[in-house]
Structures are given as C-alpha cells and as structure tokens.
Design an enzyme around this catalytic site. Structure first.
Site, PDB file in Angstrom:
ATOM      1  N   LEU A  44       1.148  -0.019   4.103  1.00 45.77           N
ATOM      2  CA  LEU A  44      -0.104  -0.503   3.502  1.00 45.77           C
ATOM      3  C   LEU A  44      -0.058  -0.520   1.977  1.00 45.77           C
ATOM      4  O   LEU A  44       0.534   0.348   1.342  1.00 45.77           O
ATOM      5  CB  LEU A  44      -1.262   0.384   3.977  1.00 45.77           C
ATOM      6  CG  LEU A  44      -1.447   0.427   5.500  1.00 45.77           C
ATOM      7  CD1 LEU A  44      -2.603   1.349   5.867  1.00 45.77           C
ATOM      8  CD2 LEU A  44      -1.668  -0.968   6.082  1.00 45.77           C
TER       9      LEU A  44
ATOM     10  N   SER B 127       3.845  -6.231   2.227  1.00 47.08           N
ATOM     11  CA  SER B 127       4.694  -5.106   2.647  1.00 47.08           C
ATOM     12  C   SER B 127       6.157  -5.459   2.423  1.00 47.08           C
ATOM     13  O   SER B 127       6.982  -4.598   2.129  1.00 47.08           O
ATOM     14  CB  SER B 127       4.478  -4.803   4.131  1.00 47.08           C
ATOM     15  OG  SER B 127       3.111  -4.559   4.371  1.00 47.08           O
ATOM     16  N   ARG B 128       6.481  -6.739   2.549  1.00 41.50           N
ATOM     17  CA  ARG B 128       7.885  -7.167   2.405  1.00 41.50           C
ATOM     18  C   ARG B 128       8.383  -7.053   0.971  1.00 41.50           C
ATOM     19  O   ARG B 128       9.595  -7.072   0.752  1.00 41.50           O
ATOM     20  CB  ARG B 128       8.052  -8.596   2.912  1.00 41.50           C
ATOM     21  CG  ARG B 128       7.945  -8.708   4.426  1.00 41.50           C
ATOM     22  CD  ARG B 128       8.301 -10.093   4.921  1.00 41.50           C
ATOM     23  NE  ARG B 128       8.496 -10.141   6.353  1.00 41.50           N
ATOM     24  CZ  ARG B 128       7.554 -10.485   7.247  1.00 41.50           C
ATOM     25  NH1 ARG B 128       6.351 -10.818   6.826  1.00 41.50           N
ATOM     26  NH2 ARG B 128       7.823 -10.491   8.526  1.00 41.50           N
TER      27      ARG B 128
ATOM     28  N   GLY C  56      -3.720  -4.725  -0.933  1.00 34.84           N
ATOM     29  CA  GLY C  56      -4.252  -5.904  -0.224  1.00 34.84           C
ATOM     30  C   GLY C  56      -4.887  -5.475   1.088  1.00 34.84           C
ATOM     31  O   GLY C  56      -6.026  -5.844   1.403  1.00 34.84           O
ATOM     32  N   HIS C  57      -4.158  -4.659   1.860  1.00 29.10           N
ATOM     33  CA  HIS C  57      -4.711  -4.140   3.115  1.00 29.10           C
ATOM     34  C   HIS C  57      -5.986  -3.332   2.839  1.00 29.10           C
ATOM     35  O   HIS C  57      -6.988  -3.477   3.533  1.00 29.10           O
ATOM     36  CB  HIS C  57      -3.714  -3.205   3.797  1.00 29.10           C
ATOM     37  CG  HIS C  57      -2.429  -3.858   4.230  1.00 29.10           C
ATOM     38  ND1 HIS C  57      -1.216  -3.543   3.657  1.00 29.10           N
ATOM     39  CD2 HIS C  57      -2.174  -4.777   5.193  1.00 29.10           C
ATOM     40  CE1 HIS C  57      -0.272  -4.246   4.266  1.00 29.10           C
ATOM     41  NE2 HIS C  57      -0.811  -5.006   5.187  1.00 29.10           N
TER      42      HIS C  57
ATOM     43  N   GLY D 200      -6.583 -11.311   5.623  1.00 27.35           N
ATOM     44  CA  GLY D 200      -6.338 -11.729   4.245  1.00 27.35           C
ATOM     45  C   GLY D 200      -6.073 -13.224   4.158  1.00 27.35           C
ATOM     46  O   GLY D 200      -5.365 -13.783   4.999  1.00 27.35           O
TER      47      GLY D 200
ATOM     48  N   GLY E 261       1.032  -2.180   8.984  1.00 29.28           N
ATOM     49  CA  GLY E 261       1.392  -0.974   8.254  1.00 29.28           C
ATOM     50  C   GLY E 261       2.124  -1.263   6.957  1.00 29.28           C
ATOM     51  O   GLY E 261       2.102  -2.376   6.464  1.00 29.28           O
TER      52      GLY E 261
HETATM   53  P1  AMP Z   1       0.189  -7.501   7.575  1.00 23.57           P
HETATM   54  O1  AMP Z   1       0.267  -6.007   7.630  1.00 23.57           O
HETATM   55  O2  AMP Z   1       1.145  -8.124   6.633  1.00 23.57           O
HETATM   56  O3  AMP Z   1       0.179  -8.128   8.944  1.00 23.57           O
HETATM   57  O4  AMP Z   1      -1.234  -7.817   6.964  1.00 23.57           O
HETATM   58  C1  AMP Z   1      -2.414  -7.323   7.556  1.00 23.57           C
HETATM   59  C2  AMP Z   1      -3.586  -8.048   6.943  1.00 23.57           C
HETATM   60  O5  AMP Z   1      -3.617  -7.809   5.547  1.00 23.57           O
HETATM   61  C3  AMP Z   1      -3.499  -9.573   7.148  1.00 23.57           C
HETATM   62  O6  AMP Z   1      -4.785 -10.081   7.456  1.00 23.57           O
HETATM   63  C4  AMP Z   1      -3.023 -10.042   5.809  1.00 23.57           C
HETATM   64  O7  AMP Z   1      -3.415 -11.368   5.498  1.00 23.57           O
HETATM   65  C5  AMP Z   1      -3.700  -9.051   4.874  1.00 23.57           C
HETATM   66  N1  AMP Z   1      -2.991  -9.004   3.593  1.00 23.57           N
HETATM   67  C6  AMP Z   1      -1.665  -8.815   3.401  1.00 23.57           C
HETATM   68  N2  AMP Z   1      -1.365  -8.910   2.096  1.00 23.57           N
HETATM   69  C7  AMP Z   1      -2.530  -9.168   1.453  1.00 23.57           C
HETATM   70  C8  AMP Z   1      -2.882  -9.386   0.085  1.00 23.57           C
HETATM   71  N3  AMP Z   1      -1.975  -9.355  -0.890  1.00 23.57           N
HETATM   72  N4  AMP Z   1      -4.170  -9.623  -0.210  1.00 23.57           N
HETATM   73  C9  AMP Z   1      -5.114  -9.664   0.774  1.00 23.57           C
HETATM   74  N5  AMP Z   1      -4.842  -9.473   2.071  1.00 23.57           N
HETATM   75  C10 AMP Z   1      -3.569  -9.226   2.415  1.00 23.57           C
END
Ligand code: AMP
Length: 298
Positions: free
Chosen positions: A32, A185-186, A35-36, A146, A30
């Site tokens: 979002l 997200s961070r 990238g997501h 990602g 979440g």
């Molecule tokens: P997270 O919500 O951080 O667990 O990310 C969910 C998915 O989104 C994971 O597969 C991440 O690698 C991908 N993701 C997060 N940030 C990016 C980004 N900047 N570009 C592409 N994919 C991303």
C-alpha cells in the site's frame, strides 16, 4: 482492525455491521501507498465503516506476468490500514478465493478487451471475477477505485450495471509522487535509473495537457505528441498511447466533448500505466514541481 481470511467469516462480519451502518469497500492487492490510502480516507468520509481487501489476484495475471514478483508486505500494510481507520481487513489466500473446482468467471465482453485488456488478454476477466466475488462477500454500499486504473473503472462500472450489483462505484483521483510519477505498488520494483525513466509517462501526458490548454482538440495530433515524447526515451517501450471515450474505451477523433488520455509503457521489466481525463485538466493534479517544469522546458 479485525483481520479476516475466510469468505464465510467476512460475509458474516459484514452482514452484522451493515445492519446499522453504511459500509465502504476498498479492494487492493497490497503493497500500500498513499494512492490506496487516499481511497480509504475518501471512503471514511462517506461511509460509517470501511473494509479493505488485500489479495494479489492470480486470475488477473497472465502466465509470464509479474504475479510472483508482485510486491507483498502484509505487516506494513496492516499498520497503515489500522492507522487510517480501517475496521475490517479481508486477506484471503488464493485457495480460499479460487477452490480447485472454481469454473465460474465474469467477462465484460468488448470493454474488457480494450486498452489493458488488449495488451493483457484475460486481465479484466480476472479483475471482474474477483471484484464480483468481493461484492458478494462484503456487500458494500460503496466501492472505491482509483482513476489511475481508468480502464478498470470503465469495465467495473459496466459490470455493476449489467449484473445489477447494488453498489455505487466511486472513482478517486490519481495520487502522484512530487515529481509527477503516478503512485503504484510496481514502482517499488524499479531500479534507480528506471525510476528516472518512468517519468516519461507523466511527461507524455503533460505534453498533451499543455496542447489541450492551448486549444488543440485533434486526437491524432495529441497522440503524435505523446509518441514523440516517448520516442525521446529509447529505453522505454510504449505499450499504448490512446485517446478514448472514458466509458466505452473506444478511440475518439476529437477531444472537445471530453476524453481519456491513457498510456502504458514498459520501463525495464515493469509495465506502468497513467492517464488523465481532459475534463480534469486543472484539478487532476498534473501540476508539477517547479524544478521539474524548468527542466522540461530547458
Ligand atoms: P492495486 O493494489 O494496484 O490493485 O490498486 C488498488 C486500488 O488502488 C485500485 O482501485 C487502484 O486504481 C487504486 N490506486 C492505485 N494507485 C493509485 C494512485 N496512484 N492514485 C489513486 N488510486 C490508486
């Protein structure tokens, strides 16, 4: 978009959908960003229907990490997913995913202890467990991750192979802010001055990219370059700056046959990661906006 919160209902809904259509899964925690959404868009081009999960997975956070302060904005996320064309959103509670008697975990030994796995013991055990559960609940034909989390991609590829999950993992390129910072997200938790300092991760990778384009292949020389860039920003603490094989996550001595350049650093109380694949130097949008490039070479 249908929002489902129990594993049983999600399993049923997915089973029905899959009778006549291909199903893509995008697992997320979440908060979002683009990238997501790039994963959702990619999934929509390759699958008939797309399911997204939003679950801040407690088992991938060690005690004392940022589980409590991890950004959560469910309403906003729903609006973005709906607009992007998501058919199903799975948003379970922690109790739904981990009943009190849950004692079964997935561990990818070796790989799971490298890079982020070395800095965050137990992290990839939590990731592999939750993703295995999501695969069993959703049963996707393809799952989208990602390349931003490069070690996660390596660990999950291994898990899929070793445990014979009938799913194809699709790794998607890193999406960046215009100034080069990898979207995360961070990033929402960074104060204005830390947001500026966070660019050092990208700058370190960019320094290496330039050297590689000039013909440097020695991992030691490239690593020293990254460390020198980080040293110019004393308020950022490097966690790792490594040049590894993208599949094994083990150090390589030379980048001639392709390598993953991966960095992690603490910017204030926020830990950020970024990376690039040497094969992707020209396409992995490490291209910078002109004013930023001028500032770098000033
Ligand atoms: P997270 O919500 O951080 O667990 O990310 C969910 C998915 O989104 C994971 O597969 C991440 O690698 C991908 N993701 C997060 N940030 C990016 C980004 N900047 N570009 C592409 N994919 C991303």
């Amino acid at each position: 978009m249908q929002i489902i919160t129990t594993a049983r209902e999600m399993q049923q809904a997915c089973r029905t959908l899959k009778k006549s259509r291909t199903l893509g899964l995008v697992p997320t925690m979440g908060a979002l960003h683009d990238g997501h959404l790039s994963l959702v868009r990619r999934a929509l081009t390759e699958c008939d229907v797309v399911a997204v999960s939003i679950f801040v997975n407690p088992t991938q956070f060690a005690p004392g990490e940022d589980y409590e302060v991890y950004p959560r904005c469910f309403e906003d996320d729903c609006a973005k997913l709906e607009a992007a064309g998501t058919a199903l959103l799975f948003a379970p509670s922690a109790e739904e995913m981990y009943p009190a008697d849950a004692t079964t975990f997935v561990e990818v030994a070796g790989l799971g202890d490298r890079l982020d796995g070395a800095s965050r013991p137990g992290h990839f055990r939590g990731v592999a467990t939750v993703v295995a559960k999501l695969f069993n609940i959703v049963g996707p034909d393809r799952a989208y991750f990602g390349q931003k989390d490069a070690a996660q991609v390596a660990v999950l590829r291994a898990m899929i192979r070793y445990l014979n999950f009938p799913v194809q993992l699709v790794a998607c390129p890193i999406v960046r802010e215009p100034d080069g910072l990898a979207m995360s997200s961070r990033n929402r938790n960074l104060c204005a001055s830390d947001r500026g300092r966070a660019l050092i991760l990208h700058r370190a990778l960019y320094g290496v990219a330039k050297l590689i384009e000039e013909g440097e292949t020695s991992a030691e020389a490239l690593r020293n370059t990254m460390l020198a860039v980080f040293a110019s920003e004393p308020n950022v603490r490097v966690d790792y700056a490594e040049i590894v094989d993208p599949s094994t996550l083990l150090r390589v001595a030379d980048t001639s046959w392709g390598a993953l350049i991966a960095v992690a650093a603490w910017v204030g109380s926020t830990r950020l990661i970024d990376n690039m694949l040497t094969d992707n130097l020209r396409v992995d949008n490490l291209v910078l906006e002109q004013p930023f490039m001028e500032a770098m070479h000033a």
